[in-house]
Motif scaffolding. Structure first.
Motif, short mmCIF file in Angstrom:
data_model
loop_
_atom_site.label_atom_id
_atom_site.label_comp_id
_atom_site.label_asym_id
_atom_site.label_seq_id
_atom_site.Cartn_x
_atom_site.Cartn_y
_atom_site.Cartn_z
N SER A 25 0.97 -1.26 0.02
CA SER A 25 0.00 -0.01 0.16
C SER A 25 0.86 1.28 0.02
N GLY A 26 0.52 2.30 -0.31
CA GLY A 26 1.04 3.52 -0.20
C GLY A 26 2.07 3.89 -1.50
N ILE A 27 1.84 2.98 -2.49
CA ILE A 27 2.86 3.15 -3.65
C ILE A 27 2.60 4.33 -4.38
N ILE A 28 3.76 5.16 -4.44
CA ILE A 28 3.33 6.43 -5.12
C ILE A 28 4.31 6.47 -6.64
N TYR A 29 4.73 5.38 -6.84
CA TYR A 29 5.70 5.35 -8.25
C TYR A 29 4.77 4.94 -9.27
N SER A 30 5.10 5.28 -10.32
CA SER A 30 4.33 4.97 -11.61
C SER A 30 4.92 3.67 -11.98
N ARG A 31 6.26 3.49 -12.04
CA ARG A 31 6.88 2.24 -12.38
C ARG A 31 7.64 2.06 -11.25
N TYR A 32 7.60 0.78 -10.96
CA TYR A 32 8.49 0.10 -9.90
C TYR A 32 9.00 -1.52 -10.10
N CYS A 33 9.84 -1.89 -9.15
CA CYS A 33 10.00 -3.13 -9.15
C CYS A 33 9.87 -3.68 -7.85
N MET A 34 9.25 -5.06 -7.84
CA MET A 34 8.92 -5.69 -6.54
C MET A 34 9.56 -7.21 -6.68
N ALA A 35 9.94 -7.53 -5.61
CA ALA A 35 10.67 -8.90 -5.57
C ALA A 35 10.52 -9.55 -4.19
N LEU A 89 8.05 -27.98 -3.34
CA LEU A 89 8.90 -27.74 -2.55
C LEU A 89 9.68 -28.55 -2.16
N LYS A 90 11.23 -27.87 -1.62
CA LYS A 90 12.10 -28.99 -1.09
C LYS A 90 12.39 -28.42 0.38
N PRO A 91 12.92 -29.06 1.24
CA PRO A 91 13.43 -28.78 2.57
C PRO A 91 14.37 -27.49 2.48
N GLU A 92 15.09 -27.43 1.29
CA GLU A 92 16.10 -26.33 1.20
C GLU A 92 15.25 -24.94 0.83
N ASP A 93 13.98 -25.11 0.67
CA ASP A 93 13.14 -23.92 0.57
C ASP A 93 13.03 -23.18 1.67
N THR A 94 13.21 -24.13 3.03
CA THR A 94 12.82 -23.41 4.13
C THR A 94 13.30 -22.14 4.51
N ALA A 95 12.58 -20.98 4.93
CA ALA A 95 13.28 -19.79 5.01
C ALA A 95 12.14 -18.61 5.33
N MET A 96 12.58 -17.69 5.77
CA MET A 96 11.75 -16.32 5.94
C MET A 96 11.78 -15.65 4.64
N TYR A 97 10.40 -15.63 4.12
CA TYR A 97 10.43 -14.99 2.83
C TYR A 97 9.92 -13.53 3.13
N TYR A 98 10.47 -12.66 2.32
CA TYR A 98 10.41 -11.24 2.29
C TYR A 98 9.84 -10.53 0.99
N CYS A 99 8.85 -9.65 0.93
CA CYS A 99 8.77 -8.92 -0.33
C CYS A 99 9.40 -7.62 -0.30
N ALA A 100 9.84 -6.99 -1.30
CA ALA A 100 10.55 -5.60 -1.20
C ALA A 100 10.11 -4.98 -2.38
N LEU A 101 10.36 -3.71 -2.39
CA LEU A 101 10.00 -2.66 -3.61
C LEU A 101 11.07 -1.73 -3.66
N ARG A 102 11.29 -1.42 -4.96
CA ARG A 102 11.95 -0.13 -5.33
C ARG A 102 11.28 0.60 -6.37
N GLY A 103 11.40 1.99 -6.12
CA GLY A 103 10.61 2.99 -7.16
C GLY A 103 11.13 3.09 -8.45
N THR A 104 11.90 2.17 -8.94
CA THR A 104 12.63 2.31 -10.39
C THR A 104 12.37 0.82 -10.98
#
Length: 128
Positions: A25-35, A89-104
């Motif tokens: 939420s609160g996205i102010i960018y017209s173009r951005y990258c999320m991961a 899914l494999k046991p090696e996929d065990t992890a904390m998963y984070y999402c991220a955003l950058r405004g370019t």
């Protein structure tokens, strides 16, 4: 201010599937990258998959053929939901998963230092 909240983590048996989500939420960018990034205990955070505003995606080798990144965008563009569908899914996929955003969107990929906004993470555990 961009706000990211992950959900959908949990426990699954090896070979199973899980979809994690990230409400943005609160996205102010017209173009951005999320991961999506992940961090397993005792390991460095690593990139999993990225998606640009126009829909172009990139998936790291660790997830190719198994993981799919996608997003739904609100009509006004200020909110969206980012998804990571994880299959086989494999046991090696065990992890904390984070999402991220950058405004370019230029070279939208998995360079961790390029991302400005981060969520708190959702835990994925894969049992063998």
């Amino acid at each position: 201010q961009v706000h990211l909240v992950e959900s959908g983590g949990g426990s699954v048996q090896a070979g199973g599937s899980l979809r994690v989500s990230c409400a943005a939420s609160g996205i102010i960018y017209s173009r951005y990258c999320m991961a999506w990034f992940r961090q397993a205990p005792g390991k460095e955070r690593e990139g999993v998959a990225a998606i640009a505003t126009g829909g172009k995606t990139f998936v790291a080798d660790s997830g190719k053929g198994r993981f799919t990144i996608s997003k739904d965008v609100s009509r006004d563009g200020a909110n969206n939901t980012l998804y990571l569908q994880m299959n086989s899914l494999k046991p090696e996929d065990t992890a904390m998963y984070y999402c991220a955003l950058r405004g370019t969107v230029f070279k939208c990929g998995l360079q961790e230092g390029d991302f400005t906004f981060w969520g708190q993470g959702t835990q994925v555990a894969v049992a063998s």
